[in-house]
Design an enzyme around this catalytic site. Sequence first.
Site: not given
Ligand SMILES: NC(=O)c1ccc[n+]([C@@H]2O[C@H](COP(=O)([O-])OP(=O)(O)OC[C@H]3O[C@@H](n4cnc5c(N)ncnc54)[C@H](OP(=O)(O)O)[C@@H]3O)[C@@H](O)[C@H]2O)c1
Length: 252
Positions: A140, A153
């Site tokens: 991130s 985080y």
């Molecule tokens: N969106 C943003 O603005 C942003 C910015 C910077 C970085 N990121 C990073 O991008 C990555 C993906 O996030 P996203 O934006 O796609 O968020 P998201 O839509 O909330 O998706 C998060 C994913 O992680 C899974 N997950 C969470 N906890 C878990 C656990 N204990 N075991 C297994 N799976 C788990 C969730 O699946 P289940 O709930 O089905 O388990 C979901 O598929 C993350 O690492 C996040 O930190 C996101």
Amino acid sequence: MDFKDKVIIITGASVGIGEATALKLAAYSAKLVLVARNEEKLKQVASKIEKCKGIKPLIVKADLEKDEDVKKIVEKTIECFGKIDVLINNAGAGMIAGLKDGILPYEKMMRLNIRCPYFLTSLVSPYLIKSKGNVVNISSVASTKAVINLMPYCISKAALDMFTKCAAKELAMHGVRVNSVNPGPTVSEFHDRLGLGAKETEKLMKERAEESPLKKIAKAEEVADLIMYLASDMACSITGSVYVIDNGFLLP
Ligand SMILES: NC(=O)c1ccc[n+]([C@@H]2O[C@H](COP(=O)([O-])OP(=O)(O)OC[C@H]3O[C@@H](n4cnc5c(N)ncnc54)[C@H](OP(=O)(O)O)[C@@H]3O)[C@@H](O)[C@H]2O)c1
């Protein structure tokens, strides 16, 4: 880009960036392993994938915070496909917390955002050494930008960036690459899951877009394109690199 017969594990494939990456890779005929806790959502993603090129993905329902589940991901992948070419450590979450909230948020964020990718990569690396494969970690912009109320985080993602660099150095002698994609604000469930509520989330996303020089936030599919590039042979000279995709958000 060619992912035919490549076995790719994607954690957090049920929604957001992980789902978008899975759907893109499916179009290039990859053999996918979809990991998350929500099996229903994984099945929905799997059905879209199967419609794409007729290749059935493996679903592994797993809570990455549980060591037994992490081991199961590798065992089931090898049982089903016999090899692993790419690991995409995408699953993660944020948490609104700071020093005033004590040690638990720190432990939770470090467990999910760095311990899990570390443990899973350590289990997968013998197979990547055999396949001369690669790892893409999803970090991130918060790894380098201190964000108020997101301290645990930010720390966990800073640790993940150093993990990328150390793992890249350790595995390079075996021909295995390790890189990181560091998104800025991106459309997904991430912000809803912070527990802000719909109105607050919408307001935050508008503010983030306004703060970004390109005046927008990224789509999950755009982040997926970068992940896919780093996972492909087109990036064969890239390792230990941290790629920001943030609409200019980090520019001073
Ligand atoms: N969106 C943003 O603005 C942003 C910015 C910077 C970085 N990121 C990073 O991008 C990555 C993906 O996030 P996203 O934006 O796609 O968020 P998201 O839509 O909330 O998706 C998060 C994913 O992680 C899974 N997950 C969470 N906890 C878990 C656990 N204990 N075991 C297994 N799976 C788990 C969730 O699946 P289940 O709930 O089905 O388990 C979901 O598929 C993350 O690492 C996040 O930190 C996101």
